[in-house]
Design a protein around this motif. Sequence first.
Motif, PDB file in Angstrom:
ATOM      1  N   MET A  28       0.784  -1.117   0.011  1.00  0.00           N
ATOM      2  CA  MET A  28       0.041  -0.013  -0.027  1.00  0.00           C
ATOM      3  C   MET A  28       0.756   1.129  -0.059  1.00  0.00           C
ATOM      4  SD  MET A  28      -3.209  -0.683  -0.550  1.00  0.00           S
ATOM      5  CE  MET A  28      -4.127   0.398   0.037  1.00  0.00           C
ATOM      6  N   GLU A  31       2.027   1.582  -3.650  1.00  0.00           N
ATOM      7  CA  GLU A  31       0.765   2.041  -4.507  1.00  0.00           C
ATOM      8  C   GLU A  31       0.905   3.457  -4.455  1.00  0.00           C
ATOM      9  OE1 GLU A  31      -3.344   3.119  -4.715  1.00  0.00           O
ATOM     10  OE2 GLU A  31      -2.361   3.146  -2.924  1.00  0.00           O
ATOM     11  N   ASN A  32       0.665   3.996  -3.273  1.00  0.00           N
ATOM     12  CA  ASN A  32       0.917   5.496  -3.339  1.00  0.00           C
ATOM     13  C   ASN A  32       1.947   6.129  -4.263  1.00  0.00           C
ATOM     14  OD1 ASN A  32      -0.844   7.339  -1.490  1.00  0.00           O
ATOM     15  ND2 ASN A  32      -0.779   5.091  -0.771  1.00  0.00           N
ATOM     16  N   SER A  39      -4.534  -0.227  -5.495  1.00  0.00           N
ATOM     17  CA  SER A  39      -5.085  -0.886  -4.185  1.00  0.00           C
ATOM     18  C   SER A  39      -6.247  -1.614  -4.499  1.00  0.00           C
ATOM     19  CB  SER A  39      -5.351   0.314  -3.219  1.00  0.00           C
ATOM     20  OG  SER A  39      -6.364   1.163  -3.895  1.00  0.00           O
ATOM     21  N   GLU A  40      -6.930  -1.360  -5.467  1.00  0.00           N
ATOM     22  CA  GLU A  40      -8.127  -2.295  -6.054  1.00  0.00           C
ATOM     23  C   GLU A  40      -7.795  -3.652  -5.959  1.00  0.00           C
ATOM     24  OE1 GLU A  40      -7.402   0.566  -7.568  1.00  0.00           O
ATOM     25  OE2 GLU A  40      -8.929   1.976  -7.517  1.00  0.00           O
ATOM     26  N   VAL A  42      -4.748  -4.742  -4.165  1.00  0.00           N
ATOM     27  CA  VAL A  42      -4.309  -5.254  -2.901  1.00  0.00           C
ATOM     28  C   VAL A  42      -5.256  -5.356  -1.839  1.00  0.00           C
ATOM     29  CG1 VAL A  42      -2.550  -4.237  -1.175  1.00  0.00           C
ATOM     30  CG2 VAL A  42      -2.293  -3.577  -3.649  1.00  0.00           C
ATOM     31  N   MET A  43      -6.204  -4.662  -1.462  1.00  0.00           N
ATOM     32  CA  MET A  43      -6.869  -4.668  -0.252  1.00  0.00           C
ATOM     33  C   MET A  43      -8.016  -5.673  -0.488  1.00  0.00           C
ATOM     34  SD  MET A  43      -5.329  -3.019   1.762  1.00  0.00           S
ATOM     35  CE  MET A  43      -6.417  -3.465   2.981  1.00  0.00           C
ATOM     36  N   GLY A  64      -3.246  -1.581   5.978  1.00  0.00           N
ATOM     37  CA  GLY A  64      -3.446  -1.097   4.493  1.00  0.00           C
ATOM     38  C   GLY A  64      -3.400   0.542   4.727  1.00  0.00           C
ATOM     39  N   SER A  68      -0.948   3.311   3.212  1.00  0.00           N
ATOM     40  CA  SER A  68      -1.412   4.567   2.493  1.00  0.00           C
ATOM     41  C   SER A  68      -0.918   6.060   2.986  1.00  0.00           C
ATOM     42  CB  SER A  68      -2.809   4.353   2.245  1.00  0.00           C
ATOM     43  OG  SER A  68      -3.357   3.348   1.535  1.00  0.00           O
ATOM     44  N   ARG A 130      -5.754   9.874  -5.833  1.00  0.00           N
ATOM     45  CA  ARG A 130      -5.224   9.473  -4.586  1.00  0.00           C
ATOM     46  C   ARG A 130      -3.763   9.565  -4.325  1.00  0.00           C
ATOM     47  NH1 ARG A 130      -8.151   4.965  -4.690  1.00  0.00           N
ATOM     48  NH2 ARG A 130      -6.901   3.710  -6.339  1.00  0.00           N
ATOM     49  N   TRP A 158     -11.051   3.935   2.487  1.00  0.00           N
ATOM     50  CA  TRP A 158     -10.915   3.406   1.283  1.00  0.00           C
ATOM     51  C   TRP A 158     -10.632   1.847   1.504  1.00  0.00           C
ATOM     52  CZ3 TRP A 158     -12.608   3.216  -3.528  1.00  0.00           C
ATOM     53  CH2 TRP A 158     -11.926   2.671  -4.275  1.00  0.00           C
ATOM     54  N   THR A 159      -9.415   1.882   2.337  1.00  0.00           N
ATOM     55  CA  THR A 159      -9.028   0.396   2.696  1.00  0.00           C
ATOM     56  C   THR A 159      -9.878  -0.536   3.523  1.00  0.00           C
ATOM     57  OG1 THR A 159      -8.060   1.302   4.680  1.00  0.00           O
ATOM     58  CG2 THR A 159      -6.564   1.324   2.691  1.00  0.00           C
TER      59      THR A 159
END
Length: 170
Positions: A28, A31-32, A39-40, A42-43, A64, A68, A130, A158-159
């Motif tokens: 995560m 991902e940033n 993240s769609e 990952v989480m 997560g 982030s 994001r 979000w997470t």
Amino acid sequence: MAHLIDQIRVIIEHLIMAMGLPGITLVMFAENLFPPIPSELVMPFAGFVVGQGKADFLSVWAAGTLGSVVGAVVLYYLGRWADEPIVRRFVRLFGKWLLLSEADLDRALRAFARHGEAIVFFGRLIPIVRSLISLPAGMQRMPMGRFLIFTTLGAGIWTAVLTGVGVLLG
């Protein structure tokens, strides 16, 4: 592109299975910094692990969210240090590898100028925004405390949603 996303998915799954919660935080965080890591993927996978009873929801959610937020803080300080000309030059040179364009940067700058703190919160729910919204927040010297509050709340929601989707879909 579908092949690339499938390869990223496999790497994500291996990292999470091998490292557990630190793997979720690491992915995560990445991902940033690198928007091609969604993240769609990952989480929901982490939520799948929760659904199998191999982890608990709260720990996965916290891992997560932490990843982030830390990634967002890095980008905030990058924006604060580099300012717009350097960030823009970087996006011109390397953005294609990160699936970013100058138009994406322009949209993030306009969104921050128009909506300020609210876009830091709501932007955590929008792909590409994001990641990018932390840069104008840093460039505009948004107070760190407020940045952390809005970023943590948005990333936390979000997470939680994506983890819940993973649990439900199994």
